[in-house]
Scaffold this motif. Structure first.
Motif, PDB file in Angstrom:
ATOM      1  N   UNK A  76       0.819  -1.210   0.000  1.00  0.00           N
ATOM      2  CA  UNK A  76       0.000   0.000   0.000  1.00  0.00           C
ATOM      3  C   UNK A  76       0.855   1.263   0.000  1.00  0.00           C
ATOM      4  N   UNK A  77       1.979   1.227   0.706  1.00  0.00           N
ATOM      5  CA  UNK A  77       2.877   2.380   0.727  1.00  0.00           C
ATOM      6  C   UNK A  77       3.410   2.686  -0.666  1.00  0.00           C
ATOM      7  N   UNK A  78       3.819   1.642  -1.377  1.00  0.00           N
ATOM      8  CA  UNK A  78       4.358   1.837  -2.724  1.00  0.00           C
ATOM      9  C   UNK A  78       3.273   2.327  -3.672  1.00  0.00           C
ATOM     10  N   UNK A  79       2.121   1.645  -3.660  1.00  0.00           N
ATOM     11  CA  UNK A  79       1.014   2.041  -4.540  1.00  0.00           C
ATOM     12  C   UNK A  79       0.541   3.447  -4.207  1.00  0.00           C
ATOM     13  N   UNK A 129      -7.524   4.285   1.119  1.00  0.00           N
ATOM     14  CA  UNK A 129      -7.366   2.898   0.695  1.00  0.00           C
ATOM     15  C   UNK A 129      -8.072   1.958   1.671  1.00  0.00           C
ATOM     16  N   UNK A 130      -7.968   2.262   2.964  1.00  0.00           N
ATOM     17  CA  UNK A 130      -8.546   1.396   3.984  1.00  0.00           C
ATOM     18  C   UNK A 130     -10.059   1.381   3.976  1.00  0.00           C
ATOM     19  N   UNK A 135      -2.242   2.684   7.463  1.00  0.00           N
ATOM     20  CA  UNK A 135      -2.095   3.525   8.652  1.00  0.00           C
ATOM     21  C   UNK A 135      -2.683   2.878   9.902  1.00  0.00           C
ATOM     22  N   UNK A 136      -3.273   1.679   9.759  1.00  0.00           N
ATOM     23  CA  UNK A 136      -3.685   0.904  10.935  1.00  0.00           C
ATOM     24  C   UNK A 136      -2.561  -0.013  11.399  1.00  0.00           C
TER      25      UNK A 136
END
Length: 338
Positions: free
Chosen positions: A49-52, A131-132, A167-168
């Protein structure tokens, strides 16, 4: 490939996905990406998720900047207009954060230095939060099981390749807070210098060079300030992590009520409970959307506050005083003219 499933099997499948095995935390905790490892180590979904998220933020902001910038003279007055709804939204957010939040906190010079960093921080955290809100993991698990591949993975593995709330994960928020920590320290050394930074950490010049009795407090202040230097970014990480976990856990719990009622007593009781839980989940989702923006703003805002605390406060006072004198003189001149 046959996709035919009986109503009972499909119901059990939906129950398993919504209830997550009776544990709503399963929807929140970070998982490993299926089928990918680097140097023998599994890759977490949060890392994906960080990369995307980073790529998406770069592309969106780059395209928005192209549509915001002034066009060629051949376009006439239209060259000053921002093209596209997304670019207009980005422009409004950036202008609002710069003029209404960051510049009043940091002043023009420090804002010019840290504005790209702070805006990137805001949009990146916001993207990860959003995203979450999209159930990528549940969709993949549901589709994977629906297609009859549930036995093709190892025990305990999750057949997902993307999703979840980065971020969770406390590791992600701690990493973001570490970046903020280095920005805060950098500003302290750059604006105050090594000597001024030490004086700031020791409680200020009045305490450090004051009467002898006050100097006895300096070691205590030094310890408190050093601890505070680390506690501030730690609070950033824990606040973002806790808010994301709490919201998504509540949402998963609400969605799980219908599945638990279905397992306990069948559709007679599950139907009304499901209706109530879905309505409540929709309301919580709207609140979560607000929280996603709010927490991104709070993370950026507090980082700006901590950076501002490492600046020369006298410079801001001098700047404001100069503006006041200029305005006073301007008004005085008008009075004489009348």
């Amino acid at each position: 490939m046959s996709l035919s499933l009986s109503l009972v099997n499909l119901t059990d499948l939906a129950t398993g996905v919504l209830a997550a095995g009776g544990n709503p935390i399963e929807h929140v905790v970070d998982k490993d990406m299926h089928g990918l490892s680097i140097a023998g180590q599994k890759v977490a979904l949060s890392a994906v998720s960080l990369v995307v998220g980073a790529v998406l933020v770069f592309v969106v902001l780059f395209l928005a900047a192209k549509r915001i910038e002034t066009g060629p003279a051949s376009q006439g007055t239209d060259r000053y207009l921002t093209k596209g709804r997304l670019a207009q939204l980005v422009e409004v957010i950036v202008q609002g954060l710069r003029d209404g939040v960051i510049e009043p906190l940091l002043g023009k010079e420090t804002t010019a230095r840290f504005l790209p960093f702070l805006l990137t921080l805001f949009f990146f955290v916001l993207t990860l939060n959003l995203f979450g809100m999209i159930p990528f993991m549940d969709i993949q698990e549901f589709a994977f099981t629906l297609m009859g591949h549930e036995h093709s993975v190892g025990a305990g593995e999750t057949p997902v390749w993307f999703g979840g709330t980065a971020t969770a994960s406390i590791a992600v928020t701690a990493g973001l807070a570490t970046i903020s920590f280095f920005a805060i320290v950098y500003q302290g050394f750059r604006d105050l210098g090594p000597k001024g930074f030490f004086e700031h950490m020791a409680g200020g010049k009045d305490l450090l060079y004051g009467p002898m009795m006050l100097k006895l407090v300096v070691p205590i202040m030094l310890v408190v300030e050093i601890l505070g230097l680390f506690i501030k970014p730690a609070a950033l990480a824990i606040r973002l992590f806790a808010n994301m976990v709490a919201g998504h856990t509540l949402l998963a719990t609400l969605l799980g009520f219908g599945a638990m009622a279905l397992n306990a007593s069948g559709w007679g009781l599950a139907a009304p409970i499901s209706v109530v839980s879905i309505v409540a989940a929709v309301a919580i989702s709207v609140l979560e959307l607000f929280v996603a923006f709010l927490q991104a703003f709070v993370f950026m805002f507090l980082t700006a506050v901590f950076i501002g605390m490492m600046s020369h406060h006298g410079d801001h006072g001098h700047e404001h005083g100069h503006d006041h004198d200029h305005a006073h003189g301007h008004g005085h001149g008008h009075a004489h003219a009348h």
